[in-house]
Design a protein around this motif. Structure first.
Motif, mmCIF file in Angstrom:
data_model
loop_
_atom_site.group_PDB
_atom_site.id
_atom_site.type_symbol
_atom_site.label_atom_id
_atom_site.label_comp_id
_atom_site.label_asym_id
_atom_site.label_seq_id
_atom_site.Cartn_x
_atom_site.Cartn_y
_atom_site.Cartn_z
ATOM 1 N N GLY A 214 52.860 -14.233 -31.943
ATOM 2 C CA GLY A 214 54.000 -13.356 -32.148
ATOM 3 C C GLY A 214 54.668 -12.904 -30.867
ATOM 4 N N ILE A 215 54.044 -13.153 -29.732
ATOM 5 C CA ILE A 215 54.618 -12.793 -28.427
ATOM 6 C C ILE A 215 54.505 -14.012 -27.516
ATOM 7 N N PRO A 216 55.338 -15.027 -27.740
ATOM 8 C CA PRO A 216 55.191 -16.281 -26.988
ATOM 9 C C PRO A 216 55.427 -16.133 -25.491
ATOM 10 N N THR A 217 56.142 -15.086 -25.093
ATOM 11 C CA THR A 217 56.397 -14.914 -23.656
ATOM 12 C C THR A 217 55.225 -14.280 -22.930
ATOM 13 N N GLY A 218 54.278 -13.699 -23.664
ATOM 14 C CA GLY A 218 53.253 -12.911 -23.009
ATOM 15 C C GLY A 218 53.771 -11.514 -22.739
ATOM 16 N N LEU A 219 53.056 -10.768 -21.911
ATOM 17 C CA LEU A 219 53.356 -9.364 -21.657
ATOM 18 C C LEU A 219 53.616 -9.099 -20.178
ATOM 19 N N PRO A 220 54.343 -8.029 -19.861
ATOM 20 C CA PRO A 220 54.566 -7.693 -18.443
ATOM 21 C C PRO A 220 53.288 -7.256 -17.730
ATOM 22 N N THR A 221 52.252 -6.945 -18.496
ATOM 23 C CA THR A 221 50.984 -6.492 -17.912
ATOM 24 C C THR A 221 49.982 -7.621 -17.701
ATOM 25 N N ASP A 222 50.355 -8.853 -18.020
ATOM 26 C CA ASP A 222 49.435 -9.981 -17.838
ATOM 27 C C ASP A 222 48.989 -10.062 -16.376
ATOM 28 N N ALA A 223 47.732 -10.451 -16.184
ATOM 29 C CA ALA A 223 47.189 -10.502 -14.825
ATOM 30 C C ALA A 223 46.105 -11.561 -14.747
ATOM 31 N N ARG A 224 45.704 -11.846 -13.529
ATOM 32 C CA ARG A 224 44.612 -12.787 -13.293
ATOM 33 C C ARG A 224 43.766 -12.265 -12.135
ATOM 34 N N GLY A 225 42.582 -12.857 -11.975
ATOM 35 C CA GLY A 225 41.695 -12.447 -10.893
ATOM 36 C C GLY A 225 40.290 -12.208 -11.398
ATOM 37 N N THR A 226 39.485 -11.541 -10.583
ATOM 38 C CA THR A 226 38.073 -11.338 -10.905
ATOM 39 C C THR A 226 37.643 -9.897 -10.652
ATOM 40 N N VAL A 227 36.624 -9.507 -11.393
ATOM 41 C CA VAL A 227 35.930 -8.240 -11.187
ATOM 42 C C VAL A 227 34.444 -8.546 -11.069
ATOM 43 N N LYS A 228 33.790 -7.940 -10.098
ATOM 44 C CA LYS A 228 32.351 -8.093 -9.950
ATOM 45 C C LYS A 228 31.704 -6.704 -10.009
ATOM 46 N N ILE A 229 30.652 -6.614 -10.794
ATOM 47 C CA ILE A 229 29.934 -5.358 -10.998
ATOM 48 C C ILE A 229 28.516 -5.532 -10.474
ATOM 49 N N SER A 230 28.037 -4.544 -9.733
ATOM 50 C CA SER A 230 26.671 -4.581 -9.222
ATOM 51 C C SER A 230 26.017 -3.222 -9.435
ATOM 52 N N HIS A 231 24.789 -3.226 -9.934
ATOM 53 C CA HIS A 231 24.053 -1.981 -10.163
ATOM 54 C C HIS A 231 22.602 -2.186 -9.766
ATOM 55 N N TYR A 232 22.214 -1.540 -8.671
ATOM 56 C CA TYR A 232 20.822 -1.568 -8.231
ATOM 57 C C TYR A 232 20.080 -0.422 -8.887
ATOM 58 N N SER A 233 19.038 -0.740 -9.653
ATOM 59 C CA SER A 233 18.212 0.271 -10.301
ATOM 60 C C SER A 233 17.042 0.611 -9.397
ATOM 61 N N ALA A 234 17.044 1.836 -8.879
ATOM 62 C CA ALA A 234 15.956 2.258 -7.994
ATOM 63 C C ALA A 234 14.635 2.350 -8.745
ATOM 64 N N GLN A 235 14.683 2.693 -10.015
ATOM 65 C CA GLN A 235 13.473 2.824 -10.809
ATOM 66 C C GLN A 235 12.805 1.473 -11.041
ATOM 67 N N ARG A 236 13.636 0.428 -11.270
ATOM 68 C CA ARG A 236 13.098 -0.894 -11.556
ATOM 69 C C ARG A 236 13.094 -1.813 -10.342
ATOM 70 N N HIS A 237 13.733 -1.381 -9.261
ATOM 71 C CA HIS A 237 13.844 -2.195 -8.033
ATOM 72 C C HIS A 237 14.496 -3.544 -8.340
ATOM 73 N N VAL A 238 15.546 -3.505 -9.144
ATOM 74 C CA VAL A 238 16.258 -4.717 -9.541
ATOM 75 C C VAL A 238 17.753 -4.462 -9.426
ATOM 76 N N THR A 239 18.496 -5.484 -8.994
ATOM 77 C CA THR A 239 19.957 -5.408 -8.968
ATOM 78 C C THR A 239 20.526 -6.270 -10.089
ATOM 79 N N TYR A 240 21.288 -5.647 -10.971
ATOM 80 C CA TYR A 240 21.954 -6.356 -12.062
ATOM 81 C C TYR A 240 23.405 -6.604 -11.675
ATOM 82 N N THR A 241 23.896 -7.781 -11.943
ATOM 83 C CA THR A 241 25.279 -8.118 -11.598
ATOM 84 C C THR A 241 26.004 -8.706 -12.797
ATOM 85 N N SER A 242 27.317 -8.524 -12.811
ATOM 86 C CA SER A 242 28.179 -9.095 -13.844
ATOM 87 C C SER A 242 29.487 -9.531 -13.199
#
Length: 222
Positions: free
Chosen positions: A80-108
């Motif tokens: 229904g919106i063949p042109t797309g939107l003015p807010t369309d974007a590209r790129g990457t996000v990286k998430i990192s969380h080091y858990s001090a309790q578990r001594h593990v780093t989780y990433t996404s």
């Protein structure tokens, strides 16, 4: 009389030719001076990497986001919106969380699909494509992020080399208790729509972000 008119016309044409040559030379000189000609509209961007603290949690965990997102208006056709939107974007996000309790780093990692900016601020969303072993079941989910670019830090360094503790930048994100469905027994998280994120409530403690603001563009003609 007629001969005089011809002479005046010839003189005028010669003068215009000289002016045209001067104008062309001036333009060439401007290009040679290193100034790039205007090449279309500027697009919004959010870049940078930073660690941040949660104001309501006191622990030794290390949390960080890395953004490399650019606006790509009208690049994602929708039903229904063949042109797309003015807010369309590209790129990457990286998430990192080091858990001090578990001594593990989780990433996404996620693929950016939407970006909206204002002066010094931005909201963006990304669909998660990869999660490290033991991490949350986020693959395929859209996550929201917000950024406040506080400018140069108190130590005087730019965003490329922010020092420790001097940044005025902030971030926010759409999980960990800020996107719940009220009235439900287990208070599950709601689905995140494009470019939806809370205010940037978490202060940056190391690193920093740069928001390049650009207004949303009108639809393409034709």
């Amino acid at each position: 009389m007629r001969s005089s008119s011809y002479r005046k016309m010839a003189a005028t044409l010669a003068a215009l030719a000289v002016l045209g040559t001067v104008a062309t030379a001036s333009a060439a000189s401007a290009d040679d001076s290193g100034k790039k000609p205007q090449s279309g509209p500027a697009y919004a961007k959010v870049t940078g990497s930073a660690e941040f603290a949660l104001p309501y949690v006191k622990d030794d965990d290390i949390r960080s986001f890395t953004f490399d997102a650019s606006a790509a208006p009208y690049s994602r056709p929708l039903p229904g919106i063949p042109t797309g939107l003015p807010t369309d974007a590209r790129g990457t996000v990286k998430i990192s969380h080091y858990s001090a309790q578990r001594h593990v780093t989780y990433t996404s990692e996620g693929r950016v699909d939407c970006l909206v900016t204002g002066p010094h601020t931005a909201t963006l969303t990304a669909v998660i494509t990869k999660v490290s072993p033991g991490g949350p079941p986020w693959v395929g989910k859209r996550m929201g992020f917000s950024v406040y670019d506080g400018g140069k830090d108190e130590g005087g360094k730019g965003h490329g080399g922010k020092g420790h503790g001097g940044s005025r930048d902030r971030v926010g994100f759409s999980w960990n208790g800020v996107n719940l469905l009220p009235g439900t027994a287990a208070a599950p998280e709601a689905e995140v729509g494009t470019c939806m994120a809370p205010a940037p409530y978490a202060p940056v403690t190391k690193g920093g972000y740069t928001v390049q603001h650009a207004d949303l563009l009108p639809p393409p003609q034709g």
